[in-house]
Design an enzyme around this catalytic site. Structure first.
Site, PDB file in Angstrom:
ATOM      1  N   HIS A  47       0.613  -1.083  -0.170  1.00  7.72           N
ATOM      2  CA  HIS A  47       0.373  -0.041   0.183  1.00  7.72           C
ATOM      3  C   HIS A  47       0.678   1.029   0.835  1.00  7.72           C
ATOM      4  O   HIS A  47       0.799   2.402   1.303  1.00  7.72           O
ATOM      5  CB  HIS A  47      -1.112   0.313   0.860  1.00  7.72           C
ATOM      6  CG  HIS A  47      -2.137  -0.781   1.356  1.00  7.72           C
ATOM      7  ND1 HIS A  47      -3.153  -0.338   0.556  1.00  7.72           N
ATOM      8  CD2 HIS A  47      -2.008  -2.256   0.992  1.00  7.72           C
ATOM      9  CE1 HIS A  47      -3.904  -1.593   0.382  1.00  7.72           C
ATOM     10  NE2 HIS A  47      -3.371  -2.492   0.715  1.00  7.72           N
ATOM     11  N   SER A  80     -14.036 -14.188 -24.027  1.00  6.39           N
ATOM     12  CA  SER A  80     -13.296 -14.375 -22.811  1.00  6.39           C
ATOM     13  C   SER A  80     -13.558 -16.151 -22.733  1.00  6.39           C
ATOM     14  O   SER A  80     -15.103 -16.423 -22.278  1.00  6.39           O
ATOM     15  CB  SER A  80     -13.407 -14.009 -21.463  1.00  6.39           C
ATOM     16  OG  SER A  80     -12.642 -14.367 -20.035  1.00  6.39           O
ATOM     17  N   GLY A 134      -8.319 -12.441  -9.024  1.00  8.84           N
ATOM     18  CA  GLY A 134      -9.053 -11.716  -7.258  1.00  8.84           C
ATOM     19  C   GLY A 134      -8.312 -11.920  -6.307  1.00  8.84           C
ATOM     20  O   GLY A 134      -8.519 -12.294  -4.769  1.00  8.84           O
ATOM     21  N   ALA A 135      -7.228 -12.919  -6.204  1.00  6.64           N
ATOM     22  CA  ALA A 135      -6.364 -13.470  -5.750  1.00  6.64           C
ATOM     23  C   ALA A 135      -4.961 -12.031  -5.243  1.00  6.64           C
ATOM     24  O   ALA A 135      -3.537 -13.095  -4.846  1.00  6.64           O
ATOM     25  CB  ALA A 135      -5.630 -15.107  -5.989  1.00  6.64           C
ATOM     26  N   GLU A 172      -7.706   2.070 -16.365  1.00  3.80           N
ATOM     27  CA  GLU A 172      -8.190   1.000 -14.828  1.00  3.80           C
ATOM     28  C   GLU A 172      -8.817   2.288 -13.811  1.00  3.80           C
ATOM     29  O   GLU A 172      -9.369   2.366 -13.051  1.00  3.80           O
ATOM     30  CB  GLU A 172      -6.981   0.283 -14.135  1.00  3.80           C
ATOM     31  CG  GLU A 172      -7.522  -0.840 -14.310  1.00  3.80           C
ATOM     32  CD  GLU A 172      -7.133  -1.703 -13.145  1.00  3.80           C
ATOM     33  OE1 GLU A 172      -7.365  -2.714 -11.957  1.00  3.80           O
ATOM     34  OE2 GLU A 172      -5.525  -2.199 -13.481  1.00  3.80           O
ATOM     35  N   ASP A 184       0.976  -1.839 -10.112  1.00  2.00           N
ATOM     36  CA  ASP A 184       0.608  -3.500 -10.808  1.00  2.00           C
ATOM     37  C   ASP A 184       0.784  -3.466 -12.485  1.00  2.00           C
ATOM     38  O   ASP A 184       2.344  -4.117 -13.095  1.00  2.00           O
ATOM     39  CB  ASP A 184      -0.703  -3.687 -10.640  1.00  2.00           C
ATOM     40  CG  ASP A 184      -1.300  -3.966  -9.398  1.00  2.00           C
ATOM     41  OD1 ASP A 184       0.032  -3.867  -8.608  1.00  2.00           O
ATOM     42  OD2 ASP A 184      -2.217  -3.820  -9.614  1.00  2.00           O
TER      43      ASP A 184
HETATM   44  C1  GLA Z   1      -3.482  -3.460  -5.455  1.00  2.50           C
HETATM   45  C2  GLA Z   1      -3.871  -2.116  -6.214  1.00  2.50           C
HETATM   46  C3  GLA Z   1      -2.217  -1.838  -6.334  1.00  2.50           C
HETATM   47  C4  GLA Z   1      -1.534  -1.712  -4.847  1.00  2.50           C
HETATM   48  C5  GLA Z   1      -1.950  -2.939  -3.684  1.00  2.50           C
HETATM   49  C6  GLA Z   1      -0.625  -2.460  -2.249  1.00  2.50           C
HETATM   50  O1  GLA Z   1      -3.098  -4.654  -5.333  1.00  2.50           O
HETATM   51  O2  GLA Z   1      -4.061  -2.762  -7.160  1.00  2.50           O
HETATM   52  O3  GLA Z   1      -1.682  -0.549  -7.140  1.00  2.50           O
HETATM   53  O4  GLA Z   1      -2.066  -0.491  -3.983  1.00  2.50           O
HETATM   54  O5  GLA Z   1      -3.092  -3.091  -3.498  1.00  2.50           O
HETATM   55  O6  GLA Z   1       0.043  -2.483  -2.487  1.00  2.50           O
END
Ligand code: GLA
Length: 399
Positions: A47, A80, A134-135, A172, A184
């Site tokens: 985070h 999909s 979602g993992a 996103e 990400d």
């Molecule tokens: C999710 C968000 C990331 C990051 C993490 C926590 O995966 O997509 O951008 O903030 O939470 O580290």
């Protein structure tokens, strides 16, 4: 070496099946072009991305599969293997609106590229893959960066990898509506095998930090918990961090983000602050320090030191950021008791999902067995535990 060749061949075989599934979905015709885009796992810097701090993710050899065939008109058809229904889009129609389904991710990417699409033909695209959704392994960035890569290749747009990463990020944030940080798509688009990506989210600088993947194994244990409102809970954490920064910046005028706030400012303000906001800020300030310490440990070959920071990070995510759950805590506690474990903590946003494991390679099977038994004794089911190879990032797969 032999292992890498075997991995490559097994991926190719999966894509042969995916191309077959494409024909079944859209009808026989010229062979589709195939593309792979990895997921990612984050080891340190939880985070922190949206708070301007550093993160240390790596790409994994699981991800999104795309098969793409050009059309003669200006329509897009998107389907999909994992969800029912085919979605259509007309490149000559007005900008698309959100549909509240998985397809918002690739459509979001198309919308980011709109200005360059005046002369392109439509495409049929079949999505699939082997990344659990979602993992906490970033299936969403995987699909967005993969879409940017595949559309770029199919339409000959000539984008750089950073431009694709940013198209994915905007899709996103602006189209799907998640207030996500930059980690990400950067991890999916820019990570290298046998390295952790050091990404400083304040100025987007990156550095590849080598990891001895002969000696250590990176894997995840899946809690099996999928919280339906996780996206809302994630956005709530972002809002709380923003609110904490708003309070603290009054006393640290040079700070541009929560990461810049000195510890002394938080200490001075703590008594008069909302305790919840103080806990969120405390996690961020500690985690920034821990992530720098973890990098120093890794660079000096101190894997145990790196792993110890992961355990500390989990404690902070549980107690200060409050994004853990009993299943994730059990996985981390069970891991901590294993011989050969180096570190474990929840990965991704939390609220369920996976724990990332860093282990001595020699011990990985015994660790998986022991964690599995202990988790089962408490929750009555075995958590899936998998070890990953690294991945060189989005690419075309030749069949
Ligand atoms: C999710 C968000 C990331 C990051 C993490 C926590 O995966 O997509 O951008 O903030 O939470 O580290």
């Amino acid at each position: 070496m032999a292992q890498r060749a075997a991995q490559k061949e097994s991926l190719r075989r999966r894509f042969v099946e995916h191309a077959r599934a494409f024909d079944a979905a859209f009808g026989a015709g010229p062979a589709p072009r195939c593309f792979f885009s990895p997921g990612r796992v984050n080891l340190m810097g939880a985070h922190l991305d949206y708070n301007g701090g550093p993160v240390m993710p790596t790409a994994i050899d699981r991800g999104t599969f795309l098969a793409v065939r050009p059309r003669t008109d200006r329509r897009l058809r998107l389907a999909s293997c994992l969800e029912a229904g085919t979605f259509e889009l007309d490149l000559d129609a007005a900008a698309a609106t959100r549909r509240g389904a998985w397809v918002d991710y690739p459509i979001g990417v198309v919308e980011q590229l709109r200005d360059s699409l005046a002369d392109v033909r439509g495409v049929d695209v079949l999505f699939g893959g082997n990344l659990p959704v979602g993992a906490g392994l970033s299936s969403s960035a995987s699909i967005c960066v993969g879409s940017a890569f595949a559309f770029d290749a199919a339409w000959g747009l000539g984008l750089s990898s950073l431009e694709r990463v940013h198209a994915a990020l905007r899709a996103e944030r602006e189209f799907v509506g998640v207030h996500c940080g930059i980690m990400d798509p950067y991890a999916v688009g820019l990570a290298e095998p046998n390295h952790l990506l050091w990404l400083d989210c304040k100025d987007s600088t990156i550095r590849q930090i080598p990891v001895d993947t002969q000696r250590v194994a990176i894997g995840v244990a899946d809690s099996g918990v999928r919280r339906e409102l996780a996206q809302g809970a994630f956005n709530e954490r972002v809002d709380q961090a923003t609110a904490a920064f708003a309070v603290l910046r009054e006393h640290s005028p040079r700070a541009g983000c929560l990461r810049d706030v000195p510890r002394s400012v938080l200490e001075a303000r703590r008594a008069s602050m909302d305790p919840l906001l103080a806990r969120r800020a405390q996690h961020v300030i500690d985690e920034v320090e821990r992530t720098f310490a973890a990098r120093a440990a890794l660079e000096s070959g101190d894997l145990a030191g790196f792993g110890a920071r992961m355990f500390e990070a989990h404690r902070s995510l549980r107690e200060l950021y409050e994004v853990s759950c009993p299943e994730l805590d059990e996985l981390v506690d069970a891991a901590a008791r294993c011989d050969g474990i180096l570190g474990a903590r929840l990965t991704g946003a939390g609220f369920g999902g996976c724990v990332v494991l860093l282990a001595e390679s020699r011990a990985r099977d015994a660790i998986a067995a022991q964690i599995g038994e202990q988790f089962e004794a408490r929750f009555g089911r075995r958590p899936p535990i998998e070890w990953f190879g690294g991945d060189p990032g989005p690419r075309e797969i030749d069949l």
